[in-house]
Design an enzyme around this catalytic site. Structure first.
Site, PDB file in Angstrom:
ATOM      1  N   ILE A   8       0.684  -0.676  -0.259  1.00  0.00           N
ATOM      2  CA  ILE A   8       0.147   0.337   0.015  1.00  0.00           C
ATOM      3  C   ILE A   8       1.129   1.143  -0.173  1.00  0.00           C
ATOM      4  O   ILE A   8       1.675   1.359   1.332  1.00  0.00           O
ATOM      5  CB  ILE A   8      -1.291  -0.023   1.356  1.00  0.00           C
ATOM      6  CG1 ILE A   8      -2.016  -1.274   1.106  1.00  0.00           C
ATOM      7  CG2 ILE A   8      -1.494   1.154   1.637  1.00  0.00           C
ATOM      8  CD1 ILE A   8      -2.477  -1.243   2.753  1.00  0.00           C
ATOM      9  N   THR A   9       0.547   1.766  -1.358  1.00  0.00           N
ATOM     10  CA  THR A   9       1.853   3.575  -1.122  1.00  0.00           C
ATOM     11  C   THR A   9       0.571   4.584  -0.299  1.00  0.00           C
ATOM     12  O   THR A   9      -0.480   3.973  -0.279  1.00  0.00           O
ATOM     13  CB  THR A   9       1.395   4.207  -2.411  1.00  0.00           C
ATOM     14  OG1 THR A   9       0.868   4.027  -2.915  1.00  0.00           O
ATOM     15  CG2 THR A   9       2.294   3.232  -3.465  1.00  0.00           C
ATOM     16  N   GLY A  10       1.709   4.773   0.810  1.00  0.00           N
ATOM     17  CA  GLY A  10       1.595   6.110   1.932  1.00  0.00           C
ATOM     18  C   GLY A  10      -0.040   4.881   2.950  1.00  0.00           C
ATOM     19  O   GLY A  10      -0.847   5.492   2.704  1.00  0.00           O
ATOM     20  N   GLY A  14      -4.902   8.138   7.059  1.00  0.00           N
ATOM     21  CA  GLY A  14      -5.634   8.642   6.170  1.00  0.00           C
ATOM     22  C   GLY A  14      -6.261   6.461   5.503  1.00  0.00           C
ATOM     23  O   GLY A  14      -6.074   6.064   6.373  1.00  0.00           O
ATOM     24  N   TYR A 164      -5.183  18.890  -9.615  1.00  0.00           N
ATOM     25  CA  TYR A 164      -6.002  17.718  -9.531  1.00  0.00           C
ATOM     26  C   TYR A 164      -6.819  16.827  -9.998  1.00  0.00           C
ATOM     27  O   TYR A 164      -6.926  15.389 -10.529  1.00  0.00           O
ATOM     28  CB  TYR A 164      -6.480  17.825  -7.873  1.00  0.00           C
ATOM     29  CG  TYR A 164      -7.017  16.783  -6.839  1.00  0.00           C
ATOM     30  CD1 TYR A 164      -5.651  16.067  -6.741  1.00  0.00           C
ATOM     31  CD2 TYR A 164      -8.160  16.376  -6.851  1.00  0.00           C
ATOM     32  CE1 TYR A 164      -6.323  14.926  -5.299  1.00  0.00           C
ATOM     33  CE2 TYR A 164      -8.634  15.558  -5.671  1.00  0.00           C
ATOM     34  CZ  TYR A 164      -7.503  14.355  -5.347  1.00  0.00           C
ATOM     35  OH  TYR A 164      -8.382  13.635  -5.024  1.00  0.00           O
TER      36      TYR A 164
HETATM   37  N1  LIG Z   1      -9.771  12.476   1.794  1.00  0.00           N
HETATM   38  C1  LIG Z   1     -10.374  12.628   0.993  1.00  0.00           C
HETATM   39  O1  LIG Z   1     -11.532  12.996   0.685  1.00  0.00           O
HETATM   40  C2  LIG Z   1     -10.429  11.567  -0.757  1.00  0.00           C
HETATM   41  C3  LIG Z   1     -11.266  11.721  -1.822  1.00  0.00           C
HETATM   42  C4  LIG Z   1     -10.963  11.160  -2.986  1.00  0.00           C
HETATM   43  C5  LIG Z   1     -10.181  10.730  -3.248  1.00  0.00           C
HETATM   44  N2  LIG Z   1      -8.888  11.103  -2.399  1.00  0.00           N
HETATM   45  C6  LIG Z   1      -7.839   9.809  -2.774  1.00  0.00           C
HETATM   46  O2  LIG Z   1      -7.201   9.352  -1.384  1.00  0.00           O
HETATM   47  C7  LIG Z   1      -5.354   9.040  -1.655  1.00  0.00           C
HETATM   48  C8  LIG Z   1      -5.283   9.243  -0.228  1.00  0.00           C
HETATM   49  O3  LIG Z   1      -6.158  10.595   0.147  1.00  0.00           O
HETATM   50  P1  LIG Z   1      -5.787  10.335   1.949  1.00  0.00           P
HETATM   51  O4  LIG Z   1      -7.091  11.334   2.164  1.00  0.00           O
HETATM   52  O5  LIG Z   1      -5.877   9.258   2.355  1.00  0.00           O
HETATM   53  O6  LIG Z   1      -4.571  11.969   2.547  1.00  0.00           O
HETATM   54  P2  LIG Z   1      -3.689  11.714   3.185  1.00  0.00           P
HETATM   55  O7  LIG Z   1      -4.096  11.437   4.850  1.00  0.00           O
HETATM   56  O8  LIG Z   1      -3.142  13.503   3.276  1.00  0.00           O
HETATM   57  O9  LIG Z   1      -2.055  10.588   3.025  1.00  0.00           O
HETATM   58  C9  LIG Z   1      -1.947  10.811   2.361  1.00  0.00           C
HETATM   59  C10 LIG Z   1      -0.593   9.564   2.043  1.00  0.00           C
HETATM   60  O10 LIG Z   1       0.285   9.841   0.865  1.00  0.00           O
HETATM   61  C11 LIG Z   1       1.421   9.899   1.826  1.00  0.00           C
HETATM   62  N3  LIG Z   1       2.677  10.788   0.824  1.00  0.00           N
HETATM   63  C12 LIG Z   1       2.281  12.321   0.308  1.00  0.00           C
HETATM   64  N4  LIG Z   1       2.725  12.351  -0.029  1.00  0.00           N
HETATM   65  C13 LIG Z   1       4.297  11.862  -0.758  1.00  0.00           C
HETATM   66  C14 LIG Z   1       5.154  11.844  -1.559  1.00  0.00           C
HETATM   67  N5  LIG Z   1       5.517  12.834  -2.102  1.00  0.00           N
HETATM   68  N6  LIG Z   1       5.401  10.088  -1.452  1.00  0.00           N
HETATM   69  C15 LIG Z   1       5.222   9.287  -1.013  1.00  0.00           C
HETATM   70  N7  LIG Z   1       4.295   9.342   0.116  1.00  0.00           N
HETATM   71  C16 LIG Z   1       3.478  10.543   0.258  1.00  0.00           C
HETATM   72  C17 LIG Z   1       1.378  10.064   3.146  1.00  0.00           C
HETATM   73  O11 LIG Z   1       2.535   9.803   3.324  1.00  0.00           O
HETATM   74  P3  LIG Z   1       3.164  10.999   4.142  1.00  0.00           P
HETATM   75  O12 LIG Z   1       3.333  11.977   4.279  1.00  0.00           O
HETATM   76  O13 LIG Z   1       4.047   9.666   6.069  1.00  0.00           O
HETATM   77  O14 LIG Z   1       4.800  10.241   3.481  1.00  0.00           O
HETATM   78  C18 LIG Z   1      -0.022  10.019   3.067  1.00  0.00           C
HETATM   79  O15 LIG Z   1       0.389   8.304   4.344  1.00  0.00           O
HETATM   80  C19 LIG Z   1      -5.153   9.964  -2.338  1.00  0.00           C
HETATM   81  O16 LIG Z   1      -4.477   9.491  -3.592  1.00  0.00           O
HETATM   82  C20 LIG Z   1      -6.495  11.150  -2.957  1.00  0.00           C
HETATM   83  O17 LIG Z   1      -6.314  11.996  -4.037  1.00  0.00           O
HETATM   84  C21 LIG Z   1      -9.109  11.536  -1.097  1.00  0.00           C
END
Ligand SMILES: NC(=O)c1ccc[n+]([C@@H]2O[C@H](COP(=O)([O-])OP(=O)(O)OC[C@H]3O[C@@H](n4cnc5c(N)ncnc54)[C@H](OP(=O)(O)O)[C@@H]3O)[C@@H](O)[C@H]2O)c1
Length: 279
Positions: A8-10, A14, A164
């Site tokens: 799992i990346t990231g 979240g 985005y």
């Molecule tokens: N939240 C929403 O409402 C929503 C809605 C639609 C789609 N999404 C999608 O869901 C996915 C996850 O989002 P989330 O809401 O869980 O966001 P999040 O809480 O910001 O988590 C992002 C994750 O990605 C990692 N990350 C960020 N920048 C990185 C980089 N440059 N290199 C490596 N790892 C990196 C972070 O790890 P570290 O900071 O520890 O590096 C963290 O584990 C994304 O693709 C987003 O577009 C989210």
């Protein structure tokens, strides 16, 4: 998921961390990635504690850099003799235009080119592990997206939302094209919208205009566990076995942006992406 390995990346926070807990609870050996070792180790400890898994592997890489993605892939291949599921989850939103170490626009580089490159580098191992699944977290924003081949990097005009939307449409197009290219290999490719989820999403560079709106909406957003339901379903459910070339929300197949069904456009995006990552 006993005996299966999932990357799992990231997974440090979240949706990714919630998906890691969900898949480790189902018996999978889970590996997570993050940029910071201490944060990733802390997340792995919590995933182990919550899921009861004895091992959660940690990989550290800033995936906005192609050299780091290549190093990450090499480390994953050395650590995991098989990969049953690749969950491409890393992604984010940046209000202002940032440029990566490779000189590329950050949103496109991280949200689209990083999963494109990582998947390509792990593909032989996925095929050797078939049946295997590549699941990519897109967004409902894909429906508003447009691939601007004349200005992919937003050099002429940049808006965080436009960048985005484009990157999340690219996730869907990548998935459809990958599914076509993987036909007959036993490796499937699906994309999904997790729903509006209360995470650290967009916190690194919040939008001045939308920040107050997001703050008001936050209590009504999904929990990360709820946001992880569709990725966990696509990664693990027997009901999702064999599903490929489709986009999902709330565990149901959904229509995606009209342009995503145009094989000429998805093929062109694939070629441009391959050129940009030097494959
Ligand atoms: N939240 C929403 O409402 C929503 C809605 C639609 C789609 N999404 C999608 O869901 C996915 C996850 O989002 P989330 O809401 O869980 O966001 P999040 O809480 O910001 O988590 C992002 C994750 O990605 C990692 N990350 C960020 N920048 C990185 C980089 N440059 N290199 C490596 N790892 C990196 C972070 O790890 P570290 O900071 O520890 O590096 C963290 O584990 C994304 O693709 C987003 O577009 C989210």
């Amino acid at each position: 998921m006993d005996g299966k390995t999932v990357l799992i990346t990231g997974g440090t926070g979240g949706i990714g961390r919630a998906a890691a807990i969900g898949l480790a609870s189902r018996g999978a050996r889970v590996g997570i990635t993050g940029r910071d070792r201490a944060r990733a180790e802390e997340a792995a400890a919590e995933i182990r504690r919550t899921s009861g898994a004895s091992v959660v592997d940690v990989f550290v890489a800033d995936m906005s850099s192609q050299a780091e993605v290549r190093r990450l892939a090499a480390e994953v291949l050395a650590a995991f003799p098989r990969i049953d599921v690749l969950l491409n989850n890393v992604g984010g939103f940046w209000s202002h235009r940032h440029v990566t170490a490779d000189g590329l626009e950050h949103t496109f580089a991280l949200n689209h080119l990083a999963p494109f490159l990582l998947t390509s580098l792990l593909l032989d191992r996925l095929i050797a592990s078939a049946p295997a699944r590549v699941v990519t977290v897109s967004s409902g924003a894909q429906s508003m997206g447009k691939i601007d081949f004349d200005d992919l990097m937003g050099e002429r005009k940049y808006s965080g939302q436009t960048a985005y939307n484009q990157s999340k449409l690219a996730n869907v197009m990548f998935t459809y094209e990958l599914a076509r290219r993987l036909a007959g290999t036993g490796v499937t490719a699906t994309a999904l919208h997790p729903g509006m989820t209360n995470t650290a999403f967009s916190a690194e560079d919040p939008s001045g205009a939308f920040a107050p709106l997001v703050a008001v909406m936050r209590p009504f957003m999904r929990s990360p566990e709820k946001g992880a339901e569709t990725p966990v379903y696509l990664a693990s459910s027997p009901n999702a076995e064999g599903l490929t070339g489709q986009y999902f929300a709330n565990r149901e197949p959904k229509k995606s942006n009209k342009s995503s069904y145009d094989a000429a456009v998805t093929g062109r995006l694939w070629q441009v992406s391959a050129d940009l990552v030097g494959m």
